[in-house]
Write a protein that holds these residues in place. Structure first.
Motif, short mmCIF file in Angstrom:
data_model
loop_
_atom_site.label_atom_id
_atom_site.label_comp_id
_atom_site.label_asym_id
_atom_site.label_seq_id
_atom_site.Cartn_x
_atom_site.Cartn_y
_atom_site.Cartn_z
N TYR A 1 35.65 30.58 54.38
CA TYR A 1 34.51 31.31 53.84
C TYR A 1 33.24 31.16 54.66
O TYR A 1 32.30 31.93 54.52
N ASP A 2 33.20 30.14 55.53
CA ASP A 2 31.99 29.86 56.31
C ASP A 2 32.00 30.52 57.68
O ASP A 2 31.11 30.29 58.48
N LEU A 3 33.04 31.32 57.95
CA LEU A 3 33.16 31.94 59.26
C LEU A 3 33.67 33.37 59.08
O LEU A 3 34.65 33.61 58.37
N ALA A 4 32.99 34.32 59.71
CA ALA A 4 33.43 35.71 59.64
C ALA A 4 34.71 35.87 60.43
O ALA A 4 34.87 35.26 61.49
N GLY A 5 35.63 36.66 59.91
CA GLY A 5 36.89 36.85 60.59
C GLY A 5 37.41 38.27 60.43
O GLY A 5 36.83 39.09 59.72
N SER A 6 38.51 38.53 61.11
CA SER A 6 39.15 39.83 61.07
C SER A 6 40.65 39.64 61.01
O SER A 6 41.19 38.78 61.70
N VAL A 7 41.30 40.43 60.17
CA VAL A 7 42.74 40.37 60.00
C VAL A 7 43.36 41.64 60.58
O VAL A 7 42.83 42.73 60.37
N THR A 8 44.44 41.47 61.32
CA THR A 8 45.26 42.62 61.73
C THR A 8 46.65 42.36 61.20
O THR A 8 47.28 41.36 61.56
N ASP A 9 47.12 43.23 60.31
CA ASP A 9 48.40 42.96 59.66
C ASP A 9 49.57 43.51 60.46
O ASP A 9 49.41 44.11 61.52
N VAL A 10 50.76 43.29 59.94
CA VAL A 10 52.00 43.65 60.60
C VAL A 10 52.09 45.15 60.89
O VAL A 10 52.76 45.57 61.84
N ASP A 11 51.38 45.97 60.12
CA ASP A 11 51.38 47.42 60.32
C ASP A 11 50.25 47.87 61.26
O ASP A 11 50.06 49.07 61.46
N GLY A 12 49.46 46.91 61.79
CA GLY A 12 48.36 47.25 62.69
C GLY A 12 47.07 47.59 61.98
O GLY A 12 46.10 48.01 62.60
N VAL A 13 47.02 47.42 60.64
CA VAL A 13 45.82 47.70 59.87
C VAL A 13 44.85 46.53 60.02
O VAL A 13 45.22 45.37 59.87
N THR A 14 43.59 46.84 60.35
CA THR A 14 42.56 45.82 60.53
C THR A 14 41.65 45.79 59.32
O THR A 14 41.28 46.83 58.78
N ASP A 15 41.31 44.58 58.87
CA ASP A 15 40.43 44.39 57.71
C ASP A 15 39.52 43.22 58.03
O ASP A 15 39.98 42.17 58.46
N ASP A 16 38.22 43.40 57.83
CA ASP A 16 37.24 42.36 58.17
C ASP A 16 36.68 41.70 56.92
O ASP A 16 36.60 42.32 55.86
N ASP A 17 36.23 40.44 57.07
CA ASP A 17 35.46 39.78 56.03
C ASP A 17 34.11 40.50 55.96
O ASP A 17 33.59 40.95 56.98
N TYR A 18 33.53 40.60 54.75
CA TYR A 18 32.20 41.18 54.67
C TYR A 18 31.48 40.71 53.40
O TYR A 18 32.11 40.34 52.42
N CYS A 19 30.16 40.72 53.48
CA CYS A 19 29.31 40.36 52.35
C CYS A 19 29.11 41.59 51.47
O CYS A 19 29.07 42.71 51.96
#
Length: 93
Positions: A22-40
């Motif tokens: 929770y203390d670090l912004a990150g980005s996820v790329t899933d197995v299908d290539g979909v990207t999702d970012d942490d956000y406030c």
């Protein structure tokens, strides 16, 4: 650069902040290539709310709604709680 956290890879899903961090912004790329970012949260009533993306089961991205202990979220991560804030919270609870 990985810094003091580890990029994780779960069944083809990667998370740049190492998971539920929770203390670090990150980005996820899933197995299908979909990207999702942490956000406030953009809602002023929930200024300390973080939407934390992470790798779930089967390599799919998921999201957790997290209320930062400091009640402050900036740059897509929780702002660290100061000692003064921690003492204040203990006395008001």
């Amino acid at each position: 650069e990985a810094g003091d956290y580890t990029v994780i890879n779960v069944e083809g899903c990667t998370d740049t902040d190492g998971g539920l961090n929770y203390d670090l912004a990150g980005s996820v790329t899933d197995v299908d290539g979909v990207t999702d970012d942490d956000y406030c949260s953009a809602n002023e009533n929930y200024s300390g709310r973080l939407y934390e993306a992470y790798c779930g089961e089967n390599g799919k991205h998921e999201r957790e709604i997290y209320d930062c202990p400091s009640s402050a979220c900036e740059l897509d991560a929780c702002v660290a709680q100061t000692t003064e804030d921690a003492v204040m919270n203990e006395t008001t609870e």
